[in-house]
Design a protein around this motif. Structure first.
Motif: not given
Ligand code: ADP
Ligand code: ZN
Ligand code: ZN
Length: 824
Positions: A420-425, A733-736, A816-820
């Motif tokens: 889930f966290d961190p990248a790479p997801r 899913k993008i989490v801001v 922070q912007i995470n791409i999943d």
């Protein structure tokens, strides 16, 4: 001569490889896959990985720095690893640096802020001058590499550090978590001054008056067959003295006479247990047929899904497949969701394959991980010392296999394969499939309740499919009873948390000396507490969740950030002393069950009771030895455990599983309940499972109780097709995240607007997720549904560009912007 340039990957979230000059002196030693020390930024040094070499100067780079040192004699990463890394970065929309950080064990990831420590080894080794200088500094507690470098000045080099690490004197750790002490054991060998049988007899003659020492030396020579062709070099002191009347003092005496050498040696921590070699079980006829079918599928398919009910013996089939691959001289990777929960499989594999098996997961310390990394790598040159089979958690996909022939993903539906966290997801199950193609290795995905994605791949013929529908014992699957909690409450028939049906079954199981497992998917005592007067529910200060009460510690705790405080005597809001616990966690269930069954031996398995080392093994061991009558547990009890005498399983509350607001809720509820149910009646007697629910009429409950996997999936497929969910659509899913609520709103909206410019995408949100604030960060989510016909790479680069554009706006810099990709 033309200047040589190296492209290197740094362990930082950078998108590209960076170029460095290769100084002439290093030209012959810099090759792809080796680590080199480079400077990046003002003063920071990193061990970076050489990914390629070229003789053309890159454009638009002004100043190119030089590589400072080469760390490795041999590449530690293989071209095939890089291939997978590139695929990963591309597919999961992350950077190569992210992949690098996830892939290499800490011990291979040196950088200025890395800390180094003494192992405490007492082995005597020769040191160079610079090595002893550095060792002394570390002894003086200069632990951070940057400080070490500052103090040692020109005497500092990473090669020196690496030499100390190779000599087992020093190890590196990202943070000081637990003190690592290598396991050492006393060993005895012949003094090197005695080099012939003649010299030995002379020494023996000198012992004529020390009868006991003489006898011990004879014993020693017999055991080691000294000066015979197959003589052993050394023996552990324990083994030498075992079953004799010789004392350690006698060994010491012989050492003082320079006949024997008595020394401490570091022994590998990886194979501590005694391994008793056993042969492979014969397959039963159903398993044998399944094995044939798998092999048949492999003729045309790279990947095969095996859908085998619980206790059908999938593990046995895996073992046969592995055995065949090993005989071809190839390596096998066996992935399991959580290593800590698979002590039984570890034992089974070690029994069959002995020292060929390595175990790899993130809870090993850095030195252990490096050891496994190297032994996997070295299998090609040194098959006897290398590992041929790796049992690993998800990070096992990164290991440098030189000749991989088979990958097994057991319990392929499990979400712990997803990082889930961190990248790479990434999802290690999906990585395994990609690795299979890249390595020309066959892949077996196995589960009693396959994920809908994999099953869809099987029915659309992307994967082969093999079914196994009989338990090894030929025992039927357990009978499932649905118990109506609502009715039982109304009629005042509940025995605390148990419906009458479950209560009676537990009672008779205990009478028959059988065991019971009770499943509740919440830990702690109660999920929340509430003021009886004003209704106030204490919440976390940093997260948008109520605090769980843990009675044993008398504390309210946040399960998201760990924030915790003493349960107040009075309500914070109104001062009333009447604070009530609400709902049931495993801790409270344990209390209640103890009240109900006073003579039963009760144990609990959840995150709280398995924190300490070996705690999990102890709980499993007690159940195996039938020292536990009732085991209460969370998800942990579902994971592949194999007990012979569990006859009753209770799902205490199925409601929160089926009502969870997530498109996978039904799929997951089916998996979870079937897996827990599968713990019952595996060998001697058909088991019984009670599902307690207030919604007995729910269609899913009916499907679960009939174990109708296919119908449940069919219904879900209809819904998912209609609402555009996987496996029919791809999901990103993008989490801001931002600490400020308005900012998170603004940034998320900005991003969603940009994304919506691509009309072919379905975009939901931005919306607050169920838990909208974690550790002071507000979260907003954007979900993107992508038609499978769209060119995925293009869609992804569009998304990455939008994210980049939003991030680079100056007022958004702290968000922070995470791409999943393929979120779970
Ligand atoms: P699954 O992984 O399919 O749930 P397991 O592989 O754990 O099932 O097998 C269930 C039990 O049956 C285990 O105790 C296993 O040792 C035993 N078993 C399965 N197949 C055989 C076999 N061919 N010979 C002996 N024991 C077997
Ligand atoms: Zn109150
Ligand atoms: Zn919190």
């Amino acid at each position: 001569m033309a200047q040589l340039y190296a492209q290197v990957i740094l362990p930082l979230s950078l998108h590209d490889a960076y170029t460095y000059k290769v100084p002439a002196s290093l030209e012959s030693t810099v090759v792809p896959g080796k680590r080199v020390i480079v400077q990046f930024g003002a003063r920071k040094l990193y061990a970076a990985l050489v990914s390629s070499l070229s003789s053309t100067k890159p454009d638009n780079v002004e100043e190119i720095k030089e590589i400072q040192e080469v760390l490795d004699e041999h590449p530690v990463v293989l071209p095939r690893n890089f291939q997978l890394w590139h695929w990963m970065a591309q597919y999961y929309c992350c950077t190569l640096g992210d992949v690098f950080r996830a892939a290499l064990p800490t011990g291979l990831k040196l950088e200025s802020k890395t800390k180094v420590f003494l192992t405490g080894s007492e082995e005597e080794v020769a040191l160079s001058e610079t090595e002893s200088l550095m060792l002394r500094e570390i002894e003086n507690e200069t632990n951070i590499l940057a400080d070490l470098q500052r103090k040692l000045g020109t005497s500092f080099s990473y090669s020196t550090l690496k030499a100390l690490m190779n000599k087992n004197l020093v190890y590196a750790e990202e943070k000081i978590s637990r003190k690592y002490r290598p396991r050492t054991e006393a060993f005895v060998k012949l003094n090197s001054s005695i080099s012939s049988e003649k010299e030995l007899s002379e020494k023996l003659a000198l012992l004529k008056r020390a009868k006991k020492q003489e006898a011990l030396l004879h014993h020693f020579c017999d055991l080691l067959r000294v000066f015979e062709p197959d003589a052993l070099p050394e023996i552990s002191k324990k083994e030498l003295l075992q079953g004799t009347s010789f004392t350690p003092a006698l060994v010491k005496g012989l050492a003082e006479k320079h006949i024997l050498v008595d020394y401490q040696k570091q022994v590998s921590r990886l194979d501590e247990e005694q391994i008793e070699q056993v042969s492979i079980n014969m397959l039963n006829k159903y398993q044998a047929k399944a094995l044939e079918e798998i092999k048949h599928e492999f003729e045309t398919q790279q990947v095969v899904l095996i859908h085998g009910i619980t206790a059908s013996g999938k593990t046995e089939i895996y073992i046969h497949l592995i055995d065949e691959i090993l005989k071809l001289g190839k390596q096998a990777l066996y992935l399991v969701p959580e290593i800590a929960l698979t002590t039984q499989i570890i034992q089974r594999l070690k029994n069959v394959f002995g020292h060929k098996v390595g175990i790899y997961h993130s809870k090993l310390n850095s030195q252990e991980r490096v050891e496994i990394w190297e032994k996997t790598l070295h299998f090609a040159e040194k098959p006897d010392e290398g590992y041929q089979v790796i049992l690993g958690a998800r990070s096992g996909v990164f290991l440098p296999f030189s000749d991989l022939g088979l990958i097994i993903v057991d319990e392929e539906h499990e979400n712990s394969f997803k990082q889930f966290d961190p990248a790479p997801r990434y999802n290690a199950r999906d990585m395994a499939v990609v690795m299979g193609y890249q390595n020309q290795a066959k892949v077996v995905l196995g589960s009693a309740t396959p994920s809908y994605e994999s099953y869809h791949n099987a029915i659309t013929k992307k994967y082969g499919l093999v079914n196994l529908t009989k338990r090894h014992s030929e025992m039927e699957l357990p009978e499932i009873v649905v118990a109506d909690m609502k009715r039982a409450y109304k009629r005042k028939e509940m025995h605390s948390v148990l419906t009458p049906q479950l209560f009676e079954l537990v009672e008779s199981a205990l009478e028959n000396k059988e065991q019971v497992i009770l499943f509740q998917n919440r830990r702690g005592y109660s999920p929340y507490v509430e003021c009886f007067s004003c209704g106030n529910i204490p919440k976390c200060e940093r997260c948008d969740v109520s605090l769980t009460y843990h009675k044993y510690k008398m504390r309210l705790t946040c399960h998201y950030c760990g924030f915790s405080y003493q349960l107040p005597e009075r309500c914070d809001e109104c001062g009333s002393p009447e604070i009530k616990t609400r709902g049931f966690g495993t801790e409270k269930i344990e209390d209640e069950i103890k009240q109900l069954f006073r003579n039963a031996r009760i144990d609990r398995m959840d995150l709280d009771t398995t924190q300490t080392k070996n705690a999990f093994e102890k709980i499993v061991g007690k159940l195996e030895k039938r020292k536990t009558d009732i085991l209460i547990g969370t998800q942990m009890v579902t994971k592949g455990l194999d007990f012979d005498h569990v006859s009753v399983v209770g799902i205490l509350n199925a409601d929160n599983l089926i009502n969870f607001p997530d498109f996978r809720a039904h799929e997951r509820a089916f998996q979870l309940i079937s897996q827990v149910a599968g713990r019952a009646g595996r060998k001697h007697k058909r088991g019984k499972v009670v599902i307690q629910t207030t919604q007995p009429e729910h269609p899913l409950i009916d499907l679960i109780s009939r174990q109708d996997f296919k119908q449940a999936m069919k219904l879900q497929f209809e819904e998912r097709q209609l609402f555009k969910y996987p496996p029919f659509y791809r999901l990103i899913k993008i989490v801001v995240k931002h600490k400020n609520l308005e900012t998170v709103d603004r940034v998320a909206k900005h991003l969603a607007d940009l994304l919506r410019k691509n009309r072919s995408l379905v975009i939901l949100g931005p919306e607050f997720p169920m838990i909208s604030r974690i550790q002071l960060w507000h979260h907003k989510e954007i979900w993107i549904k992508i038609d499978r016909k769209l060119p995925l790479d293009q869609v992804k680069s569009g998304i990455m560009e939008a994210v980049k554009a939003v991030k680079s706006a100056p007022s958004n810099s702290n968000s922070q912007i995470n791409i999943d990709v393929d979120p779970f």
